[in-house]
Enzyme design. Structure first.
Site, short mmCIF file in Angstrom:
data_model
loop_
_atom_site.label_atom_id
_atom_site.label_comp_id
_atom_site.label_asym_id
_atom_site.label_seq_id
_atom_site.Cartn_x
_atom_site.Cartn_y
_atom_site.Cartn_z
N GLU A 158 38.97 52.03 38.87
CA GLU A 158 37.90 51.64 39.79
C GLU A 158 37.75 52.73 40.84
OE1 GLU A 158 38.45 47.64 41.30
OE2 GLU A 158 38.79 46.88 39.29
N CYS A 266 44.69 45.06 38.00
CA CYS A 266 45.37 45.41 36.74
C CYS A 266 46.90 45.48 36.88
CB CYS A 266 44.83 46.72 36.21
SG CYS A 266 43.15 46.55 35.60
N1 LIG Z 1 38.98 46.42 36.54
C1 LIG Z 1 39.61 47.48 36.02
O1 LIG Z 1 39.79 48.51 36.68
C2 LIG Z 1 40.13 47.44 34.60
C3 LIG Z 1 40.56 48.63 34.01
C4 LIG Z 1 41.04 48.60 32.71
C5 LIG Z 1 41.13 47.39 32.04
N2 LIG Z 1 40.73 46.24 32.65
C6 LIG Z 1 40.81 44.98 31.89
O2 LIG Z 1 39.48 44.66 31.45
C7 LIG Z 1 39.30 43.22 31.47
C8 LIG Z 1 38.12 42.87 32.35
O3 LIG Z 1 38.46 43.22 33.68
P1 LIG Z 1 37.36 43.25 34.84
O4 LIG Z 1 38.04 43.80 36.05
O5 LIG Z 1 36.15 43.88 34.33
O6 LIG Z 1 37.11 41.67 35.03
P2 LIG Z 1 36.06 40.97 35.98
O7 LIG Z 1 36.75 39.78 36.52
O8 LIG Z 1 35.46 41.96 36.93
O9 LIG Z 1 34.90 40.52 34.99
C9 LIG Z 1 35.07 39.62 33.94
C10 LIG Z 1 33.71 38.99 33.63
O10 LIG Z 1 33.82 38.22 32.43
C11 LIG Z 1 32.97 37.08 32.57
N3 LIG Z 1 33.35 36.09 31.57
C12 LIG Z 1 34.45 35.30 31.54
N4 LIG Z 1 34.44 34.56 30.41
C13 LIG Z 1 33.33 34.90 29.72
C14 LIG Z 1 32.80 34.49 28.47
N5 LIG Z 1 33.41 33.60 27.70
N6 LIG Z 1 31.64 35.02 28.08
C15 LIG Z 1 30.99 35.94 28.83
N7 LIG Z 1 31.47 36.37 30.03
C16 LIG Z 1 32.63 35.86 30.46
C17 LIG Z 1 33.16 36.67 34.00
O11 LIG Z 1 32.12 35.83 34.46
C18 LIG Z 1 33.19 38.04 34.69
O12 LIG Z 1 31.89 38.43 35.10
C19 LIG Z 1 40.63 42.64 31.91
O13 LIG Z 1 41.39 42.33 30.79
C20 LIG Z 1 41.28 43.78 32.68
O14 LIG Z 1 42.67 43.70 32.67
C21 LIG Z 1 40.23 46.23 33.92
#
Ligand SMILES: NC(=O)c1ccc[n+]([C@@H]2O[C@H](COP(=O)([O-])OP(=O)(O)OC[C@H]3O[C@@H](n4cnc5c(N)ncnc54)[C@H](O)[C@@H]3O)[C@@H](O)[C@H]2O)c1
Length: 444
Positions: A158, A266
């Protein structure tokens, strides 16, 4: 290519916007109706440098769309990414219910062959469960459609997400199908200036790679924080020590900054999940437990320093806090060290004035309204407003606008000229020469 991304959060939006920017047709799907409505009107729910403009230009070019359902897509997808959240459940394991719901939705909507790609960070073996759920839903419809499941963990940071996505160090893909491999090769090769950095492996290897990489980075942070504590007791300066250590080619300089602990969406949850997975499989997670405990203690470092200086009763003390997000470049405050500091200081009666360059709207939602209404916690519009009559400035997040503070202005505004530097951002000699008391992390 025609791509669907399920989950329009940090990872989903960056993935969707970047693939659209590369000429693909992308639809980002989310269950959050308000989020989708906002995105359709160009309102982006997160702060990420460059993301608003990229979303706006690709939406204007008709390459990027937002919907609540896969059936709303005008073209059948070749690839569906799952990028929903996997927060900790009550035991510490990754809660996979959102991934499984996304899989159900895919199974219920699939109308042609496609590759379903797990981008969410998921426990080892999750791809099999995703495949089983999709197949179950297809069976309910007596559908002969075939599909493949692959794992493509995301490594973006991020605050730097677009560059990380567009110029990745490496892309990890776990799969077991030649058809899926060709599709993902076609998708990723244009991004990779060094195609040899596209690593194909088994699905479980890819799933574990993500956890292992995050755990390694967290380990370096906790390790250097522990050495910093020893430096402080023994009169050494961690800032010199980390440079010395990092100059060893076997070690390297990254992730060796001492500070007030790691946070974010994370590292904390992924370390907890890996600890739980280890326990479930009979491996004693000695190193991982230590990493987590050290980080928990390190998040209390700033408050402990305040107690050392001012004592337990802080009711007459005003603290200025610079930085609320868990790191610079994002408005994400999930598990941020600032939350631990503010909570502790609140309980000891301190008055606080806080400022963050982008996280203020989030902060207004996160902190209890009673704290804000009573003015015990004041969220300021400007970094120098936070310093008025303050007894100490605590730097929690090393945003660029805090790099070169106006020391004369600080002296004029603050009641006591005291800086607690949670990120070792400042030169102690310079601050002391300017008449400030200075405390960093592990600086002798
Ligand atoms: N944020 C980071 O920097 C980062 C980096 C690498 C990996 N990840 C991984 O990526 C994944 C997502 O993280 P994020 O930070 O983007 O999460 P986030 O919380 O920002 O977003 C997740 C989104 O998924 C939506 N959602 C939930 N259930 C759903 C469904 N059934 N259908 C459609 N939409 C749905 C939610 O409403 C939300 O908008 C996680 O597993 C995280 O560990 C995150």
């Amino acid at each position: 290519m025609n791509i669907a991304v399920i989950g329009a959060g940090y990872v989903g939006l960056v993935t969707g916007a970047c693939f659209a920017e590369l000429g693909n047709h992308v639809t980002c799907i989310d269950v959050d109706e308000q989020k989708i409505k906002n995105l359709q009107q160009g309102i982006v729910p997160i702060y990420e440098p460059g993301l608003d403009a990229m979303i706006a230009s690709n939406a204007a070019q008709d390459r990027l769309h937002f919907a609540m359902n896969l059936n709303e897509m005008s073209m059948l997808p070749n690839i569906i990414f799952i990028a929903v959240g996997t927060p900790s459940d009550e035991t510490g394991l990754a809660d996979t219910k959102y991934v499984l719901r996304a899989a159900e939705h895919i199974g219920a909507s699939l109308n042609d062959y496609c590759v379903v790609v797990d981008k969410s960070t998921v426990p080892v073996g999750m791809a099999d469960q995703v495949a089983a759920v999709i197949q179950r839903e297809l069976d309910k419809r007596v559908s002969p459609i075939v599909f493949d499941v692959a794992s493509n963990p995301e490594f973006l940071r991020e605050g730097n997400a677009i560059d990380d996505f567009m110029q990745p160090d490496r892309v990890i893909v776990g799969l077991d199908s030649a058809r899926a491999k060709q599709i993902l090769l076609d998708l990723y090769v244009p991004i990779l200036r060094h195609p040899e950095r596209l690593y194909f492996m088994n699905i479980k290897d890819a799933e574990m790679t993500k956890y292992a990489a995050n755990a390694m980075l967290a380990t370096r942070i906790s390790f250097v924080n522990e050495i910093a504590l020893l430096c402080e007791k023994m009169g050494a300066d961690i800032e010199q020590v980390r440079i010395g250590m990092g100059s060893d080619a076997r070690i390297g300089p990254a992730f060796l900054q001492a500070g007030c602990g790691y946070g974010g969406s994370c590292f904390p949850k992924d370390i907890r999940a890996l600890i739980k997975m280890s326990e479930q499989h009979g491996v004693d997670p000695l190193v991982l437990n230590a990493v987590e405990v050290r980080n928990h203690l390190q998040k209390q470092f700033l408050f402990n320093k305040i107690k050392q200086i001012f004592g337990e009763d802080l009711s007459q003390i005003k603290l200025a806090i610079w930085g609320l997000s868990f790191k610079p470049g994002t408005d994400d405050m999930r598990e941020a060290p600032s939350l631990v500091l503010i909570e502790e200081a609140m309980q000891h009666g301190a008055h606080m004035m806080a400022y963050d360059p982008v996280a203020m709207p989030h902060a207004r939602q996160i902190f209890p309204q009673t704290w804000l209404a009573s003015n015990q916690l004041v969220l300021c519009d400007h970094q120098y407003d936070a310093l008025k009559e303050a007894d100490a400035l605590i730097l929690v997040t090393e945003w660029k606008p805090f790099c070169y503070p106006d020391l004369a202005m600080m002296k004029h505004l603050m009641r006591r000229h005291l800086v607690i530097d949670g990120r070792n951002q400042y030169d102690p000699k310079q601050l002391r020469a300017a008449g400030f008391e200075y405390y960093g992390v592990g600086r002798g």
